[in-house]
Design a protein around this motif. Structure first.
Motif, short mmCIF file in Angstrom:
data_model
loop_
_atom_site.label_atom_id
_atom_site.label_comp_id
_atom_site.label_asym_id
_atom_site.label_seq_id
_atom_site.Cartn_x
_atom_site.Cartn_y
_atom_site.Cartn_z
N LEU A 106 0.81 -1.22 0.00
CA LEU A 106 0.00 0.00 0.00
C LEU A 106 0.85 1.27 0.00
N ALA A 107 1.92 1.31 0.78
CA ALA A 107 2.76 2.51 0.85
C ALA A 107 3.37 2.81 -0.52
N SER A 110 0.63 4.09 -2.88
CA SER A 110 0.17 5.44 -2.54
C SER A 110 1.20 6.48 -2.97
N LYS A 115 -5.16 5.25 -4.77
CA LYS A 115 -5.97 5.35 -3.56
C LYS A 115 -6.87 4.11 -3.47
N GLN A 116 -7.11 3.68 -2.24
CA GLN A 116 -7.94 2.50 -2.06
C GLN A 116 -9.36 2.76 -2.55
N LEU A 144 -7.15 -0.73 -5.75
CA LEU A 144 -6.64 0.63 -5.71
C LEU A 144 -6.95 1.28 -7.06
N LEU A 146 -6.13 4.81 -9.62
CA LEU A 146 -5.37 6.00 -9.96
C LEU A 146 -6.12 6.73 -11.06
#
Length: 148
Positions: A106-107, A110, A115-116, A144, A146
């Protein structure tokens, strides 16, 4: 450590790419139809070092088939993602989605602007994807998005 050359795949790459994905136990469904949406990172000797593709659904893309060999570096991963985002923009995509079950990613995503996204908010067209149908059966999977 050498950084590989990244290029768009073409019809002549289908068999080699399919073999590479199979060796990583990933599905090759839809590779032939979407080959021009796949990137291949090659070593100096011409071997596939990494790949990443987009399953196109009109103006929406689903990232899939990320495979990296043990010789690929974090820098290679960033380069591959940078190039796939350029490819998506060049092809007129408005948004990219990806699915994972690895929360530790996730990091990284992001940092790239993803974004979730709740499954209930996914575009209907994605539910036609065999890849998405499979992901829905995997424990702890998440999506996720974008916006381009």
């Amino acid at each position: 450590m050498e950084t590989g050359v990244v290029r768009c795949a073409d019809a002549s790459d289908v068999e080699n790419l399919a073999s590479f994905l199979e060796s990583a136990n990933l599905s090759t469904d839809g590779i032939r139809e979407a080959i021009e949406y796949f990137l291949i990172m090659e070593s100096n000797s011409g071997d596939i070092k990494a790949t990443l593709g987009i399953e196109p659904h009109g103006k929406i893309g689903l990232l899939r088939s990320l495979v990296m060999t043990s010789t690929a570096s974090e820098k290679d991963l960033f380069i591959l993602f940078e190039q796939i985002l350029l490819l998506a923009r060049d092809r007129g995509m408005e948004s990219l989605y990806l699915a994972s079950n690895k929360r530790n990613s996730l990091a990284f995503f992001s940092l790239l602007g993803f974004k979730q996204e709740e499954t209930a908010h996914l575009p209907e067209v994605l539910f036609e994807s065999e890849h998405v149908k499979h992901i829905m059966t995997v424990d702890n999977s998440f999506f996720l998005k974008l916006s381009m």
